[in-house]
Motif scaffolding. Structure first.
Motif, PDB file in Angstrom:
ATOM      1  N   ARG A  46      36.133  58.139  57.330  1.00  0.00           N
ATOM      2  CA  ARG A  46      36.393  57.135  58.368  1.00  0.00           C
ATOM      3  C   ARG A  46      35.343  56.031  58.348  1.00  0.00           C
ATOM      4  O   ARG A  46      35.654  54.862  58.550  1.00  0.00           O
ATOM      5  CB  ARG A  46      36.464  57.807  59.737  1.00  0.00           C
ATOM      6  CG  ARG A  46      37.760  58.609  59.921  1.00  0.00           C
ATOM      7  CD  ARG A  46      37.923  59.172  61.313  1.00  0.00           C
ATOM      8  NE  ARG A  46      37.147  60.403  61.500  1.00  0.00           N
ATOM      9  CZ  ARG A  46      36.062  60.496  62.232  1.00  0.00           C
ATOM     10  NH1 ARG A  46      35.581  59.435  62.854  1.00  0.00           N
ATOM     11  NH2 ARG A  46      35.432  61.656  62.363  1.00  0.00           N
ATOM     12  N   GLN A  47      34.088  56.413  58.089  1.00  0.00           N
ATOM     13  CA  GLN A  47      33.018  55.409  58.002  1.00  0.00           C
ATOM     14  C   GLN A  47      33.240  54.459  56.823  1.00  0.00           C
ATOM     15  O   GLN A  47      32.859  53.287  56.880  1.00  0.00           O
ATOM     16  CB  GLN A  47      31.662  56.107  57.864  1.00  0.00           C
ATOM     17  CG  GLN A  47      31.201  56.819  59.133  1.00  0.00           C
ATOM     18  CD  GLN A  47      29.942  57.644  58.932  1.00  0.00           C
ATOM     19  OE1 GLN A  47      29.524  57.908  57.799  1.00  0.00           O
ATOM     20  NE2 GLN A  47      29.337  58.068  60.031  1.00  0.00           N
ATOM     21  N   ALA A  48      33.868  54.970  55.751  1.00  0.00           N
ATOM     22  CA  ALA A  48      34.127  54.155  54.562  1.00  0.00           C
ATOM     23  C   ALA A  48      35.405  53.338  54.692  1.00  0.00           C
ATOM     24  O   ALA A  48      35.756  52.572  53.788  1.00  0.00           O
ATOM     25  CB  ALA A  48      34.204  55.051  53.329  1.00  0.00           C
ATOM     26  N   GLY A  49      36.110  53.501  55.809  1.00  0.00           N
ATOM     27  CA  GLY A  49      37.337  52.760  56.016  1.00  0.00           C
ATOM     28  C   GLY A  49      38.571  53.433  55.457  1.00  0.00           C
ATOM     29  O   GLY A  49      39.638  52.809  55.348  1.00  0.00           O
ATOM     30  N   LEU A  50      38.447  54.709  55.089  1.00  0.00           N
ATOM     31  CA  LEU A  50      39.576  55.474  54.579  1.00  0.00           C
ATOM     32  C   LEU A  50      40.197  56.291  55.715  1.00  0.00           C
ATOM     33  O   LEU A  50      39.490  56.763  56.594  1.00  0.00           O
ATOM     34  CB  LEU A  50      39.131  56.415  53.457  1.00  0.00           C
ATOM     35  CG  LEU A  50      38.521  55.734  52.222  1.00  0.00           C
ATOM     36  CD1 LEU A  50      37.908  56.775  51.296  1.00  0.00           C
ATOM     37  CD2 LEU A  50      39.572  54.920  51.478  1.00  0.00           C
ATOM     38  N   ARG A  51      41.499  56.441  55.678  1.00  0.00           N
ATOM     39  CA  ARG A  51      42.172  57.199  56.729  1.00  0.00           C
ATOM     40  C   ARG A  51      42.090  58.687  56.424  1.00  0.00           C
ATOM     41  O   ARG A  51      42.348  59.120  55.299  1.00  0.00           O
ATOM     42  CB  ARG A  51      43.641  56.780  56.840  1.00  0.00           C
ATOM     43  CG  ARG A  51      44.370  57.472  57.984  1.00  0.00           C
ATOM     44  CD  ARG A  51      45.632  56.720  58.350  1.00  0.00           C
ATOM     45  NE  ARG A  51      46.669  56.812  57.341  1.00  0.00           N
ATOM     46  CZ  ARG A  51      47.645  57.724  57.369  1.00  0.00           C
ATOM     47  NH1 ARG A  51      47.698  58.607  58.349  1.00  0.00           N
ATOM     48  NH2 ARG A  51      48.555  57.736  56.433  1.00  0.00           N
ATOM     49  N   SER A  52      41.727  59.478  57.413  1.00  0.00           N
ATOM     50  CA  SER A  52      41.704  60.922  57.245  1.00  0.00           C
ATOM     51  C   SER A  52      42.880  61.537  57.992  1.00  0.00           C
ATOM     52  O   SER A  52      43.207  61.121  59.107  1.00  0.00           O
ATOM     53  CB  SER A  52      40.380  61.515  57.746  1.00  0.00           C
ATOM     54  OG  SER A  52      40.120  61.120  59.077  1.00  0.00           O
TER      55      SER A  52
END
Length: 252
Positions: free
Chosen positions: A158-164
């Motif tokens: 989430r911090q990297a901008g990826l959806r979990s």
């Protein structure tokens, strides 16, 4: 109450003529919405991967890469001591293999889900999880990552901008902290009990731990492992009970 639910399963986990589980992948594919396709290191080979892709396309199932430790003998369920960089390279290598086969079939990848011991390693190892997410972003990959809620990988993604995408495991036990009880040999389970467990997680957001404690869980997607004994019967029962509750199965 949730009215739409993703169901995912780990698929294509054979190797050449050898099959893992009960050989019911094609039947399972018709009942799920997302398939995690083994990418060669813990199971799978180019022809098996292609077959899984084609079956997924036939049934309208979203496909994701399912990379694991380089551990064919141990089915990727043994931890391997390797540097974060080596493990990230292994994941990207496997991801690329499936992505190219999918492109040939006119398909695009929907998600990334690590396998077995590598999945658990990413859930707790900050260095690996961070370098993996950085590498995915650098390579232009914005695939959602299937993971455990509140795990290290969940936070870093989430911090990297990826959806979990938070998974709930239909055919695995949970401890009092809401963590999976990781085992190498999985016992056959009663399909009705498994379906009731899934409904409880979906409708109330809780699971009963191995000690009888009700523990909060997050459930964007339900995972049922295709190699679990009785997987097809469990999945059929889950689908029936979800339908009775008015819950549709669809990818997230």
């Amino acid at each position: 109450m949730t009215t739409v639910l993703d169901i995912n399963a780990d698929m294509g986990e054979g190797f050449g003529p050898w099959l893992i589980g009960e050989g019911v992948d094609d039947d399972i594919m018709a009942l799920i919405s997302s398939a995690n396709i083994a990418t060669g290191f813990h199971a799978g080979d180019p022809s098996t991967m292609t077959h899984s892709l084609r079956e997924a396309r036939k049934h309208g199932v979203a496909v994701g890469a399912h990379p694991g430790f380089r551990d064919l003998v141990g089915f990727g369920r043994r931890h391997i001591n390797a540097s974060p960089e080596e493990l990230v390279n292994d994941v990207l290598y496997q991801l690329g293999a499936l992505r190219e086969l999918a492109r040939r079939e006119g398909q695009t990848l929907h998600h990334l889900k690590l396998h077995g011991a590598l999945f658990m390693h990413a859930a707790r190892d900050e260095a690996f999880a961070t370098q993996l997410c950085e590498a995915l972003v650098a390579s232009g990959t914005d695939l959602p990552i299937y993971c455990l809620v509140d795990s290290v990988l969940d936070r870093v993604a989430r911090q990297a901008g990826l959806r979990s995408v938070h998974e709930f495991y239909a055919d695995r036990d949970y401890d009092d902290n809401g963590s999976i009880v990781f085992v190498r040999q999985v016992a056959r389970r009663d399909p009705d009990q498994v379906a009731a467990k899934v409904l409880l997680a979906v409708t109330e957001g809780v699971v009963e731990s191995i000690n009888g404690k009700r523990v909060a869980v997050s459930c964007d997607s339900v995972c049922l492992h295709s190699d679990s004994p009785g997987a097809l019967d469990m999945l059929k029962t889950i689908r029936r009970r979800l339908g009775e509750a008015g819950i549709a199965v669809r990818t997230v």
